[in-house]
Enzyme design. Structure first.
Site, short mmCIF file in Angstrom:
data_model
loop_
_atom_site.label_atom_id
_atom_site.label_comp_id
_atom_site.label_asym_id
_atom_site.label_seq_id
_atom_site.Cartn_x
_atom_site.Cartn_y
_atom_site.Cartn_z
N LYS A 148 0.98 -1.24 0.02
CA LYS A 148 -0.01 0.01 0.16
C LYS A 148 0.93 1.23 0.03
O LYS A 148 1.68 1.31 0.97
CB LYS A 148 -0.72 0.02 1.32
CG LYS A 148 -1.69 1.15 1.33
CD LYS A 148 -2.79 0.81 2.47
CE LYS A 148 -3.57 2.34 2.64
NZ LYS A 148 -4.56 2.29 3.59
N LYS A 205 -2.21 -1.58 -3.86
CA LYS A 205 -3.08 -0.48 -3.70
C LYS A 205 -2.25 1.07 -3.85
O LYS A 205 -1.19 0.85 -3.10
CB LYS A 205 -3.83 -0.46 -2.49
CG LYS A 205 -4.90 0.53 -2.40
CD LYS A 205 -5.31 0.30 -1.04
CE LYS A 205 -6.02 1.54 -0.53
NZ LYS A 205 -6.41 1.79 0.85
C1 PBG Z 1 -7.69 3.13 5.61
C2 PBG Z 1 -7.85 2.79 4.07
C3 PBG Z 1 -7.65 3.92 3.11
C4 PBG Z 1 -8.25 3.35 2.03
C5 PBG Z 1 -8.62 1.97 2.29
N1 PBG Z 1 -8.45 1.71 3.58
C6 PBG Z 1 -7.25 5.23 3.37
C7 PBG Z 1 -6.02 5.78 3.65
O1 PBG Z 1 -5.02 4.69 3.94
O2 PBG Z 1 -5.71 6.93 3.94
C8 PBG Z 1 -8.08 4.17 0.82
C9 PBG Z 1 -9.20 3.53 -0.19
C10 PBG Z 1 -9.62 4.46 -1.35
O3 PBG Z 1 -9.07 5.53 -1.56
O4 PBG Z 1 -10.39 4.21 -2.08
N2 PBG Z 1 -6.39 2.93 6.11
#
Ligand code: PBG
Length: 327
Positions: free
Chosen positions: A194, A247
């Site tokens: 991520k 992601k």
């Molecule tokens: C929570 C999380 C996030 C997303 C999924 N789980 C946000 C972040 O890390 O700030 C993002 C999903 C999206 O942008 O569609 N940690």
């Protein structure tokens, strides 16, 4: 001999027969936001067409989804009250467990994946608890809280949990608590790879989870790095992850390809809120054809090696598959 690659491009059904990438509705997962309150379906300004639902209004989203042929969701809870530890995340009567109980009661066939993170529940908006200096994130103090949260969701009916916090060691912590608690059969989809991304902006508006100070760069990955993705993926596999996620999706197709070639488990891609918002905005302005762009983007993710796709366009993509436009 004259080479004529165009020979196979001419007409349907030939074009469909020689496709190298196949899509299935079974591989689509739809993110759902659930909030406190009653009778609420509130549109998210930066994500037109996506809503925050109170528990009683969830059928508005789920009925449409199931009708399109998609039977999997990723659930995000949005609490009313936040605190420094994010205690709403593991409250058995918190928003996510209540939504899960209701969803599983009403839709036993719906596969519910629960996102596990503290950022929606902490008053500072970070994905872990703060160290005593009030600024750094205390990785190891966060782990038991994430594990407790995952267990609360599984006890409420979650079929799978998906930790998205990016703390080191969280997959192992969640796996061992689930195993000790008689939940050894519940799989973990790890947001293993991520990146720290501007494309999460609309989500943070949707979930009210933007950090109140600093950013997430001390735990989310630097987008200059690709080898590091393999390190994260392999570590999470070692800790017991069943599915590895990459992601965001579109700006990271090279990473997706590298990860899918390096691991021996299914790989998921998350096409995030900013990717949705860009297509929506450009289509609304009349600059691109929404359906064509959604199809092209979705296929690219599978072509790059994903086995499944988490996307806000899941019902639309299912519709395009039903129409034979892609697939
Ligand atoms: C929570 C999380 C996030 C997303 C999924 N789980 C946000 C972040 O890390 O700030 C993002 C999903 C999206 O942008 O569609 N940690």
């Amino acid at each position: 001999m004259v080479q004529r690659p165009r020979r196979l491009r001419s007409l349907q059904p030939l074009r469909a027969m020689v496709r190298e990438t196949r899509l299935s509705k079974a591989s689509l997962i739809y993110p759902v936001f659930v909030r406190e309150g009653c009778g609420i379906a509130e549109e998210i300004a930066s994500m037109p067409g996506q809503y925050r639902y109170s528990v009683d209004r969830l059928p508005a989203a789920v009925d449409r989804l199931l009708e399109s042929g998609v039977d999997k969701i990723m659930l995000f809870g949005i609490p009313d009250c936040k605190d420094s530890l994010g205690s709403g995340a593991w409250d058995e009567n918190g928003i996510a467990p209540r939504a899960l109980r209701e969803l599983k009661r009403r839709y036993p066939e719906l596969y519910c994946i629960a996102d596990v993170c503290l950022c929606e529940y902490t008053d500072h908006g970070h994905c872990g608890v703060l160290a005593s200096d009030g600024r750094a994130i205390d990785n190891d103090k966060t782990l038991p809280l994430l594990a407790k949260s995952a267990l609360a969701y599984v006890r409420a009916g979650a079929d799978m949990v998906a930790p998205s916090d990016m703390m080191d060691g969280r997959v192992g912590a969640i796996r061992s608590l689930l195993d000790q608690s008689g939940c050894a059969d519940v799989p973990i989809m790890s947001y293993a790879v991520k990146y720290s991304s501007s494309f999460y902006g609309p989500f943070r508006e949707a979930a009210g989870s933007a950090p109140s100070f600093g950013d997430r760069k001390s735990y989310q990955m630097d987008y200059h790095n690709r080898r590091e993705a393999l390190k994260e993926a392999l570590l999470d596999l070692d800790e017991g992850a069943d599915i590895i996620m990459v992601k965001p999706a579109l700006s990271y197709l090279d990473v997706l390809l590298a990860v899918s070639e390096a691991v021996n488990v299914p790989v998921a891609a998350y096409s995030v809120s900013g990717e949705y918002a860009m297509i929506k905005a450009a289509a609304r302005a009349g600059y691109i054809d929404e359906a064509a762009a959604v199809c092209e983007a979705a296929v690219s993710v599978f072509r790059a090696g994903a086995d499944m796709l988490i996307t806000y366009f899941a019902p639309e993509i299912a519709g395009y598959i039903n129409e034979g436009r892609i697939g």
